[in-house]
Motif scaffolding. Structure first.
Motif, PDB file in Angstrom:
ATOM      1  N   UNK A   1       0.757  -1.090   0.049  1.00  0.00           N
ATOM      2  CA  UNK A   1      -0.125  -0.066   0.040  1.00  0.00           C
ATOM      3  C   UNK A   1       0.781   1.326  -0.133  1.00  0.00           C
ATOM      4  N   UNK A   2       2.159   1.070  -0.491  1.00  0.00           N
ATOM      5  CA  UNK A   2       3.037   2.066  -0.682  1.00  0.00           C
ATOM      6  C   UNK A   2       3.541   2.897   0.720  1.00  0.00           C
ATOM      7  N   UNK A   3       2.453   3.165   1.532  1.00  0.00           N
ATOM      8  CA  UNK A   3       2.876   3.747   2.843  1.00  0.00           C
ATOM      9  C   UNK A   3       3.431   5.146   2.722  1.00  0.00           C
ATOM     10  N   UNK A   4       3.221   6.158   1.958  1.00  0.00           N
ATOM     11  CA  UNK A   4       3.709   7.335   1.783  1.00  0.00           C
ATOM     12  C   UNK A   4       2.970   8.412   2.366  1.00  0.00           C
ATOM     13  N   UNK A   5       3.558   9.326   3.195  1.00  0.00           N
ATOM     14  CA  UNK A   5       2.885  10.534   3.803  1.00  0.00           C
ATOM     15  C   UNK A   5       2.077  11.439   3.065  1.00  0.00           C
ATOM     16  N   UNK A   6       0.866  11.481   2.837  1.00  0.00           N
ATOM     17  CA  UNK A   6       0.164  12.262   1.816  1.00  0.00           C
ATOM     18  C   UNK A   6       0.534  13.500   2.163  1.00  0.00           C
TER      19      UNK A   6
ATOM     20  N   UNK B   1      -0.097   4.878  -9.375  1.00  0.00           N
ATOM     21  CA  UNK B   1       0.302   3.761  -8.446  1.00  0.00           C
ATOM     22  C   UNK B   1       1.774   3.256  -8.534  1.00  0.00           C
ATOM     23  N   UNK B   2       2.192   3.329  -9.787  1.00  0.00           N
ATOM     24  CA  UNK B   2       3.555   2.773  -9.861  1.00  0.00           C
ATOM     25  C   UNK B   2       4.425   3.702  -9.557  1.00  0.00           C
ATOM     26  N   UNK B   3       4.166   5.018  -9.676  1.00  0.00           N
ATOM     27  CA  UNK B   3       5.064   6.044  -9.623  1.00  0.00           C
ATOM     28  C   UNK B   3       5.264   6.209  -7.873  1.00  0.00           C
ATOM     29  N   UNK B   4       4.228   6.108  -7.218  1.00  0.00           N
ATOM     30  CA  UNK B   4       4.274   5.936  -5.714  1.00  0.00           C
ATOM     31  C   UNK B   4       4.886   4.955  -5.146  1.00  0.00           C
ATOM     32  N   UNK B   5       5.081   3.795  -5.631  1.00  0.00           N
ATOM     33  CA  UNK B   5       5.695   2.576  -5.307  1.00  0.00           C
ATOM     34  C   UNK B   5       7.293   2.795  -5.644  1.00  0.00           C
ATOM     35  N   UNK B   6       7.458   3.550  -6.776  1.00  0.00           N
ATOM     36  CA  UNK B   6       8.974   3.998  -7.089  1.00  0.00           C
ATOM     37  C   UNK B   6       9.577   5.058  -6.095  1.00  0.00           C
ATOM     38  N   UNK B   7       8.704   5.856  -5.389  1.00  0.00           N
ATOM     39  CA  UNK B   7       9.089   6.775  -4.377  1.00  0.00           C
ATOM     40  C   UNK B   7       9.409   5.842  -3.038  1.00  0.00           C
ATOM     41  N   UNK B   8       8.447   4.818  -2.843  1.00  0.00           N
ATOM     42  CA  UNK B   8       8.595   3.907  -1.943  1.00  0.00           C
ATOM     43  C   UNK B   8      10.009   3.097  -1.755  1.00  0.00           C
ATOM     44  N   UNK B   9      10.350   2.730  -2.997  1.00  0.00           N
ATOM     45  CA  UNK B   9      11.575   2.050  -3.107  1.00  0.00           C
ATOM     46  C   UNK B   9      12.461   2.929  -2.907  1.00  0.00           C
TER      47      UNK B   9
ATOM     48  N   UNK C   1       9.605  13.971  -2.924  1.00  0.00           N
ATOM     49  CA  UNK C   1      10.970  14.182  -2.288  1.00  0.00           C
ATOM     50  C   UNK C   1      11.332  14.133  -0.636  1.00  0.00           C
ATOM     51  N   UNK C   2      10.076  14.862  -0.146  1.00  0.00           N
ATOM     52  CA  UNK C   2       9.981  14.893   1.465  1.00  0.00           C
ATOM     53  C   UNK C   2       9.780  13.283   1.778  1.00  0.00           C
ATOM     54  N   UNK C   3       9.095  12.767   1.268  1.00  0.00           N
ATOM     55  CA  UNK C   3       9.044  11.381   1.457  1.00  0.00           C
ATOM     56  C   UNK C   3      10.150  10.496   1.365  1.00  0.00           C
TER      57      UNK C   3
ATOM     58  N   UNK D   1      11.887  14.291 -12.405  1.00  0.00           N
ATOM     59  CA  UNK D   1      11.143  15.497 -12.872  1.00  0.00           C
ATOM     60  C   UNK D   1       9.526  15.475 -11.966  1.00  0.00           C
ATOM     61  N   UNK D   2       9.344  14.642 -10.994  1.00  0.00           N
ATOM     62  CA  UNK D   2       8.194  14.331 -10.226  1.00  0.00           C
ATOM     63  C   UNK D   2       8.490  14.613  -8.688  1.00  0.00           C
ATOM     64  N   UNK D   3       9.674  15.134  -8.514  1.00  0.00           N
ATOM     65  CA  UNK D   3       9.986  15.133  -7.065  1.00  0.00           C
ATOM     66  C   UNK D   3       9.164  16.085  -6.282  1.00  0.00           C
ATOM     67  N   UNK D   4       8.441  17.146  -6.806  1.00  0.00           N
ATOM     68  CA  UNK D   4       7.589  18.124  -6.008  1.00  0.00           C
ATOM     69  C   UNK D   4       6.211  17.622  -5.987  1.00  0.00           C
ATOM     70  N   UNK D   5       5.916  16.696  -6.610  1.00  0.00           N
ATOM     71  CA  UNK D   5       4.379  16.023  -6.329  1.00  0.00           C
ATOM     72  C   UNK D   5       3.997  15.527  -5.110  1.00  0.00           C
ATOM     73  N   UNK D   6       2.790  15.327  -4.752  1.00  0.00           N
ATOM     74  CA  UNK D   6       2.414  14.738  -3.740  1.00  0.00           C
ATOM     75  C   UNK D   6       1.865  13.377  -4.175  1.00  0.00           C
ATOM     76  N   UNK D   7       1.516  12.470  -3.334  1.00  0.00           N
ATOM     77  CA  UNK D   7       1.392  11.069  -3.427  1.00  0.00           C
ATOM     78  C   UNK D   7       0.095  11.020  -4.355  1.00  0.00           C
ATOM     79  N   UNK D   8      -0.818  11.864  -4.128  1.00  0.00           N
ATOM     80  CA  UNK D   8      -2.183  11.958  -4.861  1.00  0.00           C
ATOM     81  C   UNK D   8      -2.075  12.382  -6.006  1.00  0.00           C
ATOM     82  N   UNK D   9      -0.933  12.890  -6.585  1.00  0.00           N
ATOM     83  CA  UNK D   9      -0.871  13.649  -7.728  1.00  0.00           C
ATOM     84  C   UNK D   9       0.150  12.564  -8.686  1.00  0.00           C
TER      85      UNK D   9
END
Length: 229
Positions: free
Chosen positions: A91-96, A142-150, A101-103, A131-139
């Motif tokens: 479920x990625x577990x990113x802070x919304x 799913x694949x991008x969120x999991x890559x942030x989690x990685x 970048x901050x995550x 090029x997506x570092x400034x986006x929030x999880x809801x932006x």
């Protein structure tokens, strides 16, 4: 790197005590990639949680990175996780409220290391999100969120990475791309990878598999030699 001996987990239910894991003994060496496989309800995620120090066993012993978890309290286990462990969840577990970048910076900052922003930016570039570092999880997809989690999981150069059904919420094509990134970084950082999955295709990417059936190891994993703290 990771060893368990006689690991058992039971929980009380309205119908009596339920055994989730029974006498599980295994050994995972440093640098290995190991898949824990089995049907739903076989105890895979419970075993991962115990090995990571997120939960406590009813009986048995666990050593993580040379330290015996059963002798530690929750604060000590949390410190060990912060020092040595990375996580990737279904479920990625990113802070919304935090950007990508901050995550990715968060575990670096919690560890008290300097240069968190630069380190996190490099990892986001590495997973294709420069090029997506400034986006929030809801932006993010799913694949991008999991890559942030990685990226977050590798941010502190953890010695052990636990991944629990990392493609469970992704379609096949997206999941394949995410897993390619995960294994590329795992090789690059020489991390010990423990991967829980029900996908045989994904399990085959690991060096070996441990199969659970009704809470017990079913494929002849040898009982580890005695370990002394």
């Amino acid at each position: 790197m990771i060893r368990t001996a006689g690991l058992t987990k039971r929980v009380p239910t309205s119908e009596g005590e339920l055994t989730i894991l029974n006498d599980v003994s295994l050994r995972i060496e440093a640098g290995e990639s190991v898949a824990i496989v089995g049907a739903s309800g076989s105890g895979k995620s419970t075993l991962l949680g115990l090995m990571a120090g997120l939960d406590t066993a009813t009986s048995g012993e666990i050593w993580l990175d040379g330290r015996q978890l059963s002798t530690m309290d929750e604060e000590q286990r949390a410190l060990l996780r912060a020092e040595a462990v990375g996580f990737v969840f279904q479920t990625f577990q990113l802070l919304p409220s935090l950007t990508a970048l901050e995550n990715a910076m968060l575990p670096i900052e919690l560890k008290g290391e300097s240069g968190a922003g630069g380190k996190a930016r490099k990892l986001l570039d590495r997973v294709g999100l420069g090029d997506r570092w400034h986006h929030y999880p809801n932006q993010l997809s799913g694949g991008e969120q999991q890559r942030v989690a990685i990226a977050r999981a590798f941010a502190t150069k953890a010695r052990v990475l636990f991944a629990d059904e990392p493609t469970g919420n992704l379609d096949t094509a997206t999941g394949g791309k995410v897993i390619d990134v995960l294994f590329e970084l795992n090789r690059e950082f020489d991390t010990t990878l423990v991967l829980v999955t029900h996908e045989e295709r994904l399990a085959r990417k690991c060096g070996r598999s441990i199969r659970l059936v009704a809470g017990e190891i079913a494929n002849g994993e040898s009982r580890p030699e005695p370990v002394h703290a």
